[in-house]
Scaffold this motif. Structure first.
Motif, mmCIF file in Angstrom:
data_model
loop_
_atom_site.group_PDB
_atom_site.id
_atom_site.type_symbol
_atom_site.label_atom_id
_atom_site.label_comp_id
_atom_site.label_asym_id
_atom_site.label_seq_id
_atom_site.Cartn_x
_atom_site.Cartn_y
_atom_site.Cartn_z
ATOM 1 N N GLY A 189 0.794 -1.216 0.000
ATOM 2 C CA GLY A 189 0.000 0.000 0.000
ATOM 3 C C GLY A 189 0.827 1.265 0.000
ATOM 4 O O GLY A 189 0.476 2.259 -0.662
ATOM 5 N N ARG A 190 1.946 1.247 0.704
ATOM 6 C CA ARG A 190 2.802 2.437 0.753
ATOM 7 C C ARG A 190 3.410 2.733 -0.612
ATOM 8 O O ARG A 190 3.517 3.900 -1.002
ATOM 9 N N VAL A 191 3.811 1.688 -1.336
ATOM 10 C CA VAL A 191 4.387 1.909 -2.666
ATOM 11 C C VAL A 191 3.299 2.388 -3.632
ATOM 12 O O VAL A 191 3.539 3.276 -4.456
ATOM 13 N N VAL A 192 2.108 1.805 -3.532
ATOM 14 C CA VAL A 192 0.986 2.265 -4.354
ATOM 15 C C VAL A 192 0.729 3.750 -4.105
ATOM 16 O O VAL A 192 0.584 4.540 -5.044
ATOM 17 N N ALA A 193 0.678 4.135 -2.832
ATOM 18 C CA ALA A 193 0.416 5.527 -2.472
ATOM 19 C C ALA A 193 1.483 6.452 -3.042
ATOM 20 O O ALA A 193 1.179 7.526 -3.581
ATOM 21 N N GLN A 194 2.749 6.049 -2.945
ATOM 22 C CA GLN A 194 3.832 6.885 -3.459
ATOM 23 C C GLN A 194 3.717 7.100 -4.956
ATOM 24 O O GLN A 194 3.885 8.219 -5.455
ATOM 25 N N LYS A 195 3.413 6.029 -5.687
ATOM 26 C CA LYS A 195 3.332 6.143 -7.147
ATOM 27 C C LYS A 195 2.127 6.979 -7.575
ATOM 28 O O LYS A 195 2.223 7.777 -8.518
ATOM 29 N N LEU A 196 0.993 6.814 -6.910
ATOM 30 C CA LEU A 196 -0.181 7.607 -7.256
ATOM 31 C C LEU A 196 0.016 9.075 -6.870
ATOM 32 O O LEU A 196 -0.392 9.978 -7.599
ATOM 33 N N HIS A 197 0.641 9.305 -5.737
ATOM 34 C CA HIS A 197 0.956 10.678 -5.322
ATOM 35 C C HIS A 197 1.864 11.350 -6.349
ATOM 36 O O HIS A 197 1.691 12.537 -6.668
ATOM 37 N N ALA A 198 2.827 10.580 -6.894
ATOM 38 C CA ALA A 198 3.741 11.135 -7.896
ATOM 39 C C ALA A 198 2.998 11.553 -9.165
ATOM 40 O O ALA A 198 3.444 12.459 -9.888
ATOM 41 N N LEU A 199 1.864 10.901 -9.430
ATOM 42 C CA LEU A 199 1.034 11.270 -10.587
ATOM 43 C C LEU A 199 0.096 12.431 -10.270
ATOM 44 O O LEU A 199 -0.655 12.873 -11.138
ATOM 45 N N GLY A 200 0.125 12.896 -9.033
ATOM 46 C CA GLY A 200 -0.692 14.051 -8.653
ATOM 47 C C GLY A 200 -2.007 13.715 -7.994
ATOM 48 O O GLY A 200 -2.787 14.618 -7.662
ATOM 49 N N ALA A 201 -2.290 12.420 -7.803
ATOM 50 C CA ALA A 201 -3.549 12.038 -7.161
ATOM 51 C C ALA A 201 -3.535 12.411 -5.678
ATOM 52 O O ALA A 201 -2.476 12.471 -5.042
ATOM 53 N N THR A 202 -4.722 12.673 -5.154
ATOM 54 C CA THR A 202 -4.881 12.829 -3.707
ATOM 55 C C THR A 202 -5.174 11.452 -3.134
ATOM 56 O O THR A 202 -6.181 10.834 -3.497
ATOM 57 N N VAL A 203 -4.301 10.966 -2.282
ATOM 58 C CA VAL A 203 -4.410 9.599 -1.778
ATOM 59 C C VAL A 203 -4.961 9.605 -0.357
ATOM 60 O O VAL A 203 -4.449 10.297 0.523
ATOM 61 N N ILE A 204 -6.016 8.817 -0.164
ATOM 62 C CA ILE A 204 -6.551 8.542 1.171
ATOM 63 C C ILE A 204 -6.203 7.099 1.495
ATOM 64 O O ILE A 204 -6.454 6.202 0.684
ATOM 65 N N GLY A 205 -5.610 6.867 2.649
ATOM 66 C CA GLY A 205 -5.226 5.517 3.033
ATOM 67 C C GLY A 205 -6.034 5.042 4.223
ATOM 68 O O GLY A 205 -6.644 5.851 4.936
ATOM 69 N N THR A 206 -6.049 3.726 4.434
ATOM 70 C CA THR A 206 -6.741 3.185 5.604
ATOM 71 C C THR A 206 -5.745 2.472 6.506
ATOM 72 O O THR A 206 -4.815 1.809 6.045
ATOM 73 N N SER A 207 -5.950 2.623 7.798
ATOM 74 C CA SER A 207 -5.155 1.921 8.792
ATOM 75 C C SER A 207 -5.924 1.910 10.094
ATOM 76 O O SER A 207 -6.680 2.843 10.387
ATOM 77 N N ARG A 208 -5.726 0.844 10.854
ATOM 78 C CA ARG A 208 -6.333 0.786 12.182
ATOM 79 C C ARG A 208 -5.485 1.532 13.204
ATOM 80 O O ARG A 208 -5.879 1.677 14.352
ATOM 81 N N ASN A 209 -4.316 2.009 12.764
ATOM 82 C CA ASN A 209 -3.416 2.734 13.655
ATOM 83 C C ASN A 209 -3.322 4.190 13.245
ATOM 84 O O ASN A 209 -3.553 4.547 12.082
ATOM 85 N N ASN A 210 -2.953 5.028 14.183
ATOM 86 C CA ASN A 210 -2.774 6.455 13.923
ATOM 87 C C ASN A 210 -1.377 6.663 13.356
ATOM 88 O O ASN A 210 -0.407 6.830 14.096
ATOM 89 N N ILE A 211 -1.251 6.625 12.028
ATOM 90 C CA ILE A 211 0.056 6.710 11.382
ATOM 91 C C ILE A 211 0.070 7.827 10.352
ATOM 92 O O ILE A 211 -0.975 8.328 9.932
ATOM 93 N N SER A 212 1.266 8.207 9.962
ATOM 94 C CA SER A 212 1.468 9.177 8.898
ATOM 95 C C SER A 212 2.335 8.521 7.844
ATOM 96 O O SER A 212 3.374 7.935 8.161
ATOM 97 N N VAL A 213 1.913 8.596 6.580
ATOM 98 C CA VAL A 213 2.621 7.918 5.490
ATOM 99 C C VAL A 213 2.896 8.916 4.378
ATOM 100 O O VAL A 213 1.997 9.671 3.979
ATOM 101 N N ALA A 214 4.121 8.922 3.872
ATOM 102 C CA ALA A 214 4.499 9.825 2.789
ATOM 103 C C ALA A 214 3.579 9.630 1.588
ATOM 104 O O ALA A 214 3.326 8.499 1.167
ATOM 105 N N GLY A 215 3.083 10.731 1.049
ATOM 106 C CA GLY A 215 2.222 10.679 -0.126
ATOM 107 C C GLY A 215 0.757 10.466 0.166
ATOM 108 O O GLY A 215 -0.068 10.482 -0.742
ATOM 109 N N VAL A 216 0.419 10.259 1.428
ATOM 110 C CA VAL A 216 -0.979 10.013 1.811
ATOM 111 C C VAL A 216 -1.522 11.262 2.499
ATOM 112 O O VAL A 216 -1.015 11.681 3.540
#
Length: 355
Positions: A189-216
């Protein structure tokens, strides 16, 4: 869950899955304290890279089977689940009291461990790890393919080309203007988010934990899927198949999606209620689906997914990469070093939820 090996020493590893001579040497180069027990004549020939189950027509003789099991029963660790067979894994755990670690070839190897139906004591005694992370880059590229195909109207383009129809022009969707929901922010999921973010998409991610992920841009709890669905142009599932994720994407979710949204699955087929997805694809509520995994595999010949022209069917092959065998071998060697040094292992299987 099991405890790591304490102190130093050597690790006797039985190779229970096909492993090339080159990758055997690579493992020993990276961790010389391993004693590798391998007889290539006892392992099925692979038909393609990472074909760890091997040619289904291949069989061991009774003598070969005894030799194969004897090697497994002499080991501290296994490289692979024997014959990718949960019953063979259960036999190995019960026959070999010295066994303390099994590495599964699949990123979702937890499901195979669960299917072995081991006791609590057995799950406590033996550590299980997966190859999660090895498949991140190729699966992320397939996910990007699916999101782009939906945005650019691939079903319409295919249909018009087939019919030799030169239509009027139309405005295609722009991924850079879209919101994409990525289910799961693990190694894939993190790699997917990075690649979509690089294309300019706004990425929403899901997690059961309170985390911060680059590109999300935002991380939401899976319980909030229905809340964010109306704003989403595409959904990418990277989640494993567990009791908690089964049919997480159901009819209620698809009804809540922005009409015409795309759905991409590179996680596990059971996360999606296929009957509900088929209804949504037929109605146009879901405009396009790119699916590499399915509830039942191989996908049954009578599945409507084969004939829907707004579906791209991939036979669970998106993760396959020529480097996969080497990357898994290197991951195994890194974990062997951790085990021998008394450190925690990477990609431990959670033996409660089995992911």
């Amino acid at each position: 869950m099991g405890t790591e090996n304490q102190g130093t020493g050597r690790l006797r590893v039985a190779v229970a899955a096909p492993l090339s001579e080159e990758n055997c040497a690579r493992i020993l180069e990276l961790e010389p304290r391993i004693d590798l027990v391998v007889d290539h004549a006892l392992l099925p020939p692979m038909r393609w890279p990472a074909d760890f189950a091997g040619d289904p027509s291949w069989r061991r003789t009774p003598e070969q089977q005894r030799a194969f099991e004897a090697a497994i029963d002499s080991a501290d660790a296994l490289y692979g689940i024997p014959d990718v067979d949960p019953a063979a894994l259960a036999r190995a755990v019960r026959a070999n009291p010295r066994l303390r670690w099994v590495h599964t070839m699949a990123a979702g190897g937890g499901g195979q461990v669960k299917a072995a139906e081991l006791s609590t004591d057995e799950l406590d005694r033996v550590l299980f790890t997966t190859s999660a992370g090895v498949h991140g880059a190729p699966l992320a590229e397939f996910a990007v393919l699916g999101v782009l195909a939906g945005a650019k109207g691939l079903p319409r383009l295919n249909r018009q080309q087939r019919d030799r129809e030169w239509s009027g022009r139309w405005t295609m969707g722009q991924v850079s203007e879209q919101e994409v929901l990525v289910l799961g922010l693990g190694g894939i999921g993190r790699v997917v988010a990075q690649k979509l973010h690089a294309l300019g998409a706004t990425v929403i991610g899901t997690s059961r934990n309170n985390i911060s992920v680059a590109g999300v841009a935002e991380v939401v709890h899976p319980d909030r899927l229905i809340d964010v669905a109306p704003a989403v142009d595409a959904v990418v599932n990277t989640l494993p198949g567990t009791s908690a994720t089964e049919h997480l994407l159901d009819g209620r979710f698809f009804d809540a999606l922005r009409p015409g949204a795309s759905v991409v699955n590179v996680g596990r087929g059971t996360v999606i209620d296929e009957a509900a997805l088929i209804d949504a694809l037929r109605s146009g509520q879901v405009g396009f689906a790119a699916l590499d995994v399915f509830e039942v595999e191989p996908l049954p010949a009578d599945s409507p997914l084969w004939e829907l022209d707004n579906v791209l069917v991939s036979p669970h092959t998106a993760a396959l990469d020529a480097a996969e065998d080497r990357l898994i071998a290197e991951l195994f060697a890194a974990n062997a070093t951790r085990l021998l040094d008394g450190r925690s292992l990477l990609n431990r299987v959670n033996t409660v939820e089995f992911y």
